[in-house]
Design a protein around this motif. Structure first.
Motif, PDB file in Angstrom:
ATOM      1  N   GLU A 135       4.192   5.751  -6.093  1.00 20.86           N
ATOM      2  CA  GLU A 135       5.215   6.224  -5.409  1.00 20.86           C
ATOM      3  C   GLU A 135       5.144   6.803  -4.144  1.00 20.86           C
ATOM      4  N   LEU A 136       4.018   7.945  -4.226  1.00 15.65           N
ATOM      5  CA  LEU A 136       3.923   9.011  -3.307  1.00 15.65           C
ATOM      6  C   LEU A 136       2.580   8.810  -2.823  1.00 15.65           C
ATOM      7  N   SER A 137       2.282   8.879  -1.543  1.00 17.86           N
ATOM      8  CA  SER A 137       1.013   9.112  -0.889  1.00 17.86           C
ATOM      9  C   SER A 137       0.022   9.957  -1.467  1.00 17.86           C
ATOM     10  N   ASP A 138      -1.299   9.885  -1.604  1.00 15.20           N
ATOM     11  CA  ASP A 138      -2.322  10.962  -1.863  1.00 15.20           C
ATOM     12  C   ASP A 138      -1.817  12.151  -1.247  1.00 15.20           C
ATOM     13  N   LYS A 139      -1.686  12.371   0.112  1.00 14.47           N
ATOM     14  CA  LYS A 139      -1.396  13.583   1.068  1.00 14.47           C
ATOM     15  C   LYS A 139      -0.182  14.189   0.084  1.00 14.47           C
ATOM     16  N   ARG A 140       0.817  13.478  -0.244  1.00 11.72           N
ATOM     17  CA  ARG A 140       1.937  14.209  -0.730  1.00 11.72           C
ATOM     18  C   ARG A 140       1.577  14.592  -2.247  1.00 11.72           C
ATOM     19  N   ILE A 141       0.954  13.777  -3.090  1.00 15.75           N
ATOM     20  CA  ILE A 141       0.652  14.371  -4.330  1.00 15.75           C
ATOM     21  C   ILE A 141      -0.229  15.559  -4.114  1.00 15.75           C
ATOM     22  N   LYS A 142      -1.512  15.551  -3.156  1.00 12.37           N
ATOM     23  CA  LYS A 142      -2.182  16.463  -3.255  1.00 12.37           C
ATOM     24  C   LYS A 142      -1.044  17.963  -2.574  1.00 12.37           C
ATOM     25  N   SER A 143      -0.242  17.748  -2.079  1.00  8.44           N
ATOM     26  CA  SER A 143       0.569  18.802  -1.627  1.00  8.44           C
ATOM     27  C   SER A 143       1.585  19.620  -2.746  1.00  8.44           C
ATOM     28  N   ILE A 144       2.025  18.428  -3.478  1.00 10.72           N
ATOM     29  CA  ILE A 144       2.756  18.881  -4.760  1.00 10.72           C
ATOM     30  C   ILE A 144       1.901  19.550  -5.792  1.00 10.72           C
ATOM     31  N   ASN A 145       0.531  19.028  -5.698  1.00 10.43           N
ATOM     32  CA  ASN A 145      -0.529  19.709  -6.929  1.00 10.43           C
ATOM     33  C   ASN A 145      -0.765  20.909  -6.329  1.00 10.43           C
ATOM     34  N   GLU A 146      -0.982  21.248  -5.090  1.00 15.25           N
ATOM     35  CA  GLU A 146      -1.447  22.648  -4.601  1.00 15.25           C
ATOM     36  C   GLU A 146      -0.441  23.598  -4.516  1.00 15.25           C
ATOM     37  N   ASN A 147       0.965  22.983  -4.441  1.00 11.09           N
ATOM     38  CA  ASN A 147       2.056  24.129  -4.612  1.00 11.09           C
ATOM     39  C   ASN A 147       2.174  24.289  -6.182  1.00 11.09           C
ATOM     40  N   TYR A 148       2.033  23.317  -7.240  1.00  4.51           N
ATOM     41  CA  TYR A 148       1.964  23.746  -8.432  1.00  4.51           C
ATOM     42  C   TYR A 148       0.912  24.729  -9.016  1.00  4.51           C
ATOM     43  N   ALA A 149      -0.257  24.625  -8.231  1.00  6.82           N
ATOM     44  CA  ALA A 149      -1.404  25.594  -8.501  1.00  6.82           C
ATOM     45  C   ALA A 149      -1.208  26.997  -8.218  1.00  6.82           C
ATOM     46  N   GLN A 150      -0.532  27.115  -7.126  1.00  5.40           N
ATOM     47  CA  GLN A 150      -0.178  28.079  -6.541  1.00  5.40           C
ATOM     48  C   GLN A 150       0.778  29.091  -7.496  1.00  5.40           C
ATOM     49  N   LYS A 151       1.484  28.178  -8.203  1.00  6.27           N
ATOM     50  CA  LYS A 151       2.518  28.712  -9.069  1.00  6.27           C
ATOM     51  C   LYS A 151       2.392  28.972 -10.340  1.00  6.27           C
ATOM     52  N   GLY A 152       1.072  28.636 -10.727  1.00  6.23           N
ATOM     53  CA  GLY A 152       0.558  28.733 -12.057  1.00  6.23           C
ATOM     54  C   GLY A 152       0.869  27.550 -12.932  1.00  6.23           C
ATOM     55  N   ILE A 153       1.555  26.514 -12.476  1.00  8.09           N
ATOM     56  CA  ILE A 153       1.893  25.330 -13.357  1.00  8.09           C
ATOM     57  C   ILE A 153       0.715  24.419 -13.801  1.00  8.09           C
ATOM     58  N   LYS A 154       0.737  24.251 -15.099  1.00  7.64           N
ATOM     59  CA  LYS A 154      -0.711  23.611 -15.518  1.00  7.64           C
ATOM     60  C   LYS A 154      -0.745  22.116 -15.161  1.00  7.64           C
TER      61      LYS A 154
END
Length: 157
Positions: A135-154
């Protein structure tokens, strides 16, 4: 017993028909197999969310508020290939602040039907399942995953 005298063309049609029936039956069985995990995912999400609540983890929003976020995500992607609002999907997913938030958003999203050109596109899926289908591009997925990593989301897509 009388033997059938079929032309080569008729024999081909019979083979094609049998292959089509076989493919239909295989697809139907796969569909049944894939449907069950989506329902089990929601059940697992609810159980895991309850466990986090027992551990004292607080959500940044109520389940009702997550339902509004889930509706926004769904409305931004339900008509796949026609009018997706990818930036809104990304923005809404980044509202998640912790693991409990992600679980509550997934729970609030539940199982929903998606469409391609106004036609139902497969079975109902979870939020995770729909995002995983590209549904989302790799760029958007990477951005979301980085955001989650910064927040400590598993969780990562």
């Amino acid at each position: 017993m009388k033997s059938l005298n079929l032309s080569l063309q008729q024999k081909k049609y019979i083979v094609y028909a049998l292959l089509g029936i076989g493919a239909f039956l295989v697809i139907r069985k796969l569909k049944d197999f894939l449907k069950k995990p989506a329902k089990e995912t929601i059940k697992d999400v609810i159980e895991e969310a309850d466990e986090l609540k027992k551990q004292g983890v607080q959500s940044s929003r109520s389940l009702g508020q997550w339902k509004l976020v889930a509706d926004s995500i769904y409305n931004s992607m339900k008509f796949s290939a026609l009018s997706d609002n990818k930036s809104n999907i990304e923005q809404q997913l980044k509202m998640v602040q912790n693991d409990l938030d992600f679980l509550l958003l997934t729970q609030a999203y539940g199982l929903r039907q998606h469409y391609a050109f106004g036609i139902p596109d497969g079975d109902k899926t979870t939020l995770i399942g729909q995002i995983a289908t590209g549904e989302l591009s790799d760029k958007r997925i990477k951005s979301i995953n980085e955001n989650y990593a910064q927040k400590g989301i598993k969780f990562r897509f």
